[in-house]
Design an enzyme around this catalytic site. Structure first.
Site, PDB file in Angstrom:
ATOM      1  N   SER A  63      -8.487  -7.038  -3.056  1.00 33.19           N
ATOM      2  CA  SER A  63      -8.365  -5.938  -4.021  1.00 33.19           C
ATOM      3  C   SER A  63      -7.085  -6.058  -4.839  1.00 33.19           C
ATOM      4  O   SER A  63      -7.126  -6.008  -6.058  1.00 33.19           O
ATOM      5  CB  SER A  63      -8.423  -4.590  -3.314  1.00 33.19           C
ATOM      6  OG  SER A  63      -7.433  -4.484  -2.316  1.00 33.19           O
ATOM      7  N   TYR A  69       1.091  -3.948   7.382  1.00 31.58           N
ATOM      8  CA  TYR A  69       2.136  -4.969   7.366  1.00 31.58           C
ATOM      9  C   TYR A  69       1.756  -6.040   8.379  1.00 31.58           C
ATOM     10  O   TYR A  69       2.466  -6.318   9.335  1.00 31.58           O
ATOM     11  CB  TYR A  69       3.496  -4.355   7.698  1.00 31.58           C
ATOM     12  CG  TYR A  69       4.051  -3.459   6.612  1.00 31.58           C
ATOM     13  CD1 TYR A  69       3.512  -3.453   5.335  1.00 31.58           C
ATOM     14  CD2 TYR A  69       5.125  -2.613   6.871  1.00 31.58           C
ATOM     15  CE1 TYR A  69       4.022  -2.634   4.344  1.00 31.58           C
ATOM     16  CE2 TYR A  69       5.646  -1.791   5.876  1.00 31.58           C
ATOM     17  CZ  TYR A  69       5.087  -1.805   4.621  1.00 31.58           C
ATOM     18  OH  TYR A  69       5.596  -0.986   3.641  1.00 31.58           O
TER      19      TYR A  69
END
Length: 544
Positions: free
Chosen positions: A106, A478
């Protein structure tokens, strides 16, 4: 970028000249697409293979981490940039039936490159063309294409209303698809929770090529894709989100304090008060070299390097009330009226990312500044003692610490109210703050990558006595492959995947595994850190 690459003649040649099993799968995949798209010309200009001159530029356009752009990095067999959700099911089915993995990209910000890298032959579905945002200001909702960036979303909201917002992250080039599905935190989290907490519907293409919304996918799968990562369960096409109320004017400040100005003591004190502030106030910290945090140019060497911390406030109210709060709870910081700026919510987005306040259109720019990067995240439940904070600074005197920082985000407020099983994201109650070490280096330092990775590991290990352990807790968005990975081929056991999975999801990992087993039992949607199914002895049978 949409250069047609598959003419009829080229397509025949692709089918005729297969020189390996990998090429065979690749060519069969293209043949399959041609069969499923009866009007193949409608998609041919959206398909890129290494034979096409645009392939590399398309691959690199939204690739952030240069660690995963080396000549030895496995490249996709095909990149496809669909323009409508209806074009995705045939891609999924053709990849599945031809033994090619799929990655959906994305925004390209995946820290370990998982949206554009795989250990096995794969296809990229690049969602860049599915970036539409439709805001309903009256209903306070928005449909957000998975390829939209946060900047596009924020700009679209501000166009409709100055008093609506969305509780997402700070970086405008981050893609909504990955951000929402992995959690998504930002300046509004203490007031409204994470991005994932404000998702109210979604559309996803499953392993059978079905386009499902919340009702048709069921609550278990809907639960899983709001914090458990979408790449384990299908290709997320779009999210419907709940927008939130903000005042016309809010207040911000950014104050830097050096070690000589008691930065260590201020950070120590901050731990006790930032998570207890009223929900409207978010006061976070960036710690590191003063030159890096403030943008100052300095020619400091060795122990003369200036270190410190920047204290950044986002307050859903006026300057008078903010000054009163700071004087009551944190007078040591010394905030004065001249430090504070009143502005709109959309201006605060620009302010914290360093964009001129009169240039909101810059939020539509999805160009990524490519760099080498490594993040490591932790969660803190008890204040770190002053001597523990003091020990952090030594790392920033090292060469590798020049372009790095430790970021501390306070929890409390709404984050402490949401049960840890409400979504897959479990780090809620009793968390004081989320702490991330961000490390960057440039291409001219590529040969020293191992030194930088070692620096990242050493400071991570230094934090061990002070952070959540048993298991060590980390933030899925993360992503950190140092925590453990799945087997590239063959089944990954629950025990093996738990090594990294429990760190991200705690006990919610078990429910994620059950959902995965239900919706993708053969583990087609695989990646280095995808949720594994419990059993792989299944055969896909698609419904007509």
């Amino acid at each position: 970028m949409k250069t047609p690459i598959i003419s009829a003649l080229t397509f025949i040649l692709l089918l005729t000249f297969s020189c390996s099993s990998t090429a065979h799968h690749h060519d069969d995949f293209l043949h399959c697409l041609a069969q499923k798209f009866h009007n193949y010309s409608s998609i041919s200009n959206l398909v890129y293979t290494p034979r096409n001159s645009s392939f590399s530029s398309v691959l690199l356009t939204t690739t952030w981490n240069l660690r995963y752009t080396t000549p030895s990095t496995r490249k996709p067999k095909v990149i496809i940039t669909p323009e409508h959700e209806s074009q995705i099911p045939p891609i999924v089915l053709c990849a599945r039936d031809n033994d090619l993995d799929i990655t959906a990209r994305s925004g390209g910000h995946d820290l370990e490159g998982r949206s554009y890298v795989s250990e096995v032959p794969f296809v990229i579905i690049d969602m860049i063309n599915l970036s539409q945002v439709t805001v309903d200001a009256e209903a306070k909702t928005a449909w957000v294409g998975a390829g939209a960036t946060l900047g596009i979303l924020y700009y679209s909201i501000a166009e409709k209303s100055p008093t609506l917002a969305f509780p997402g992250g700070f970086c405008p080039t981050v893609g909504a698809g990955g951000h929402f599905s992995g959690g998504g935190y930002g300046s509004l989290m203490r007031k409204y929770g994470l991005a994932a907490d404000n998702v109210i519907d979604a559309r996803i293409v499953d392993v059978h090529g079905r386009i499902l919304d919340r009702k048709s996918m069921g609550e278990d799968l809907f639960w899983a894709i709001r914090g458990g990562g979408g790449d384990s369960f299908g290709v997320i096409v779009s999210f419907k989100v709940q927008l939130v109320d903000v005042p016309e004017k809010l207040t911000v400040f950014n104050i830097h304090r050096t070690l000589q100005q008691n930065a260590t003591q201020l950070i120590h004190r901050w731990q006790y008060i930032a998570p207890t502030f009223e929900k409207d106030l978010h006061l976070y910290i960036n710690a590191g070299r003063t030159s890096y945090l403030t943008g100052e140019n300095s020619s400091q060497d060795g122990r003369n390097i200036s270190l410190g911390a920047s204290f950044k406030a986002f307050y859903l109210g006026g300057v008078d009330r903010l000054l009163s709060l700071m004087q009551e709870s944190f007078p040591e910081l010394g905030v004065v009226r001249e430090d504070c700026i009143e502005m709109s919510w959309i201006q605060s987005v620009l302010y914290f990312f360093g964009i001129p306040l009169d240039s909101p259109e810059n939020l539509l720019n999805r160009t990524i500044s490519k760099t080498y990067v490594k993040f490591k995240s932790n969660y803190v439940q008890a204040p770190i003692p002053a001597n523990g904070i003091e020990g952090i600074w030594k790392f920033f005197y090292e060469k590798e610490g020049e372009n790095s920082e430790v970021i501390m985000f306070p929890y409390g407020g709404r984050m402490a109210e949401i049960p840890e099983s409400e979504t897959p994201y479990p780090h809620r109650k009793n968390i004081l703050f989320h702490m991330t070490t961000e490390l960057y280096w440039q291409e001219e330092e590529a040969q020293n990558t191992e030194n930088y990775l070692s620096w990242s590991s050493r400071i991570y290990n230094y934090f061990t006595p002070h952070v959540v352990n048993s298991p060590r807790a980390s933030y899925f968005n993360y992503r950190d492959l140092d925590l453990g990975v799945n087997n590239p081929r063959g089944k990954t056991s629950y025990a093996q995947a738990s090594i990294w999975g429990k760190k991200y999801f705690k006990n919610n990992f078990d429910r994620l595994v059950r959902v995965k087993t239900d919706v993708d039992p053969k583990d087609f949607f695989w990646s280095a850190q995808s949720i594994p199914p419990l059993d792989s002895r299944f055969t896909y049978v698609d419904e007509d």
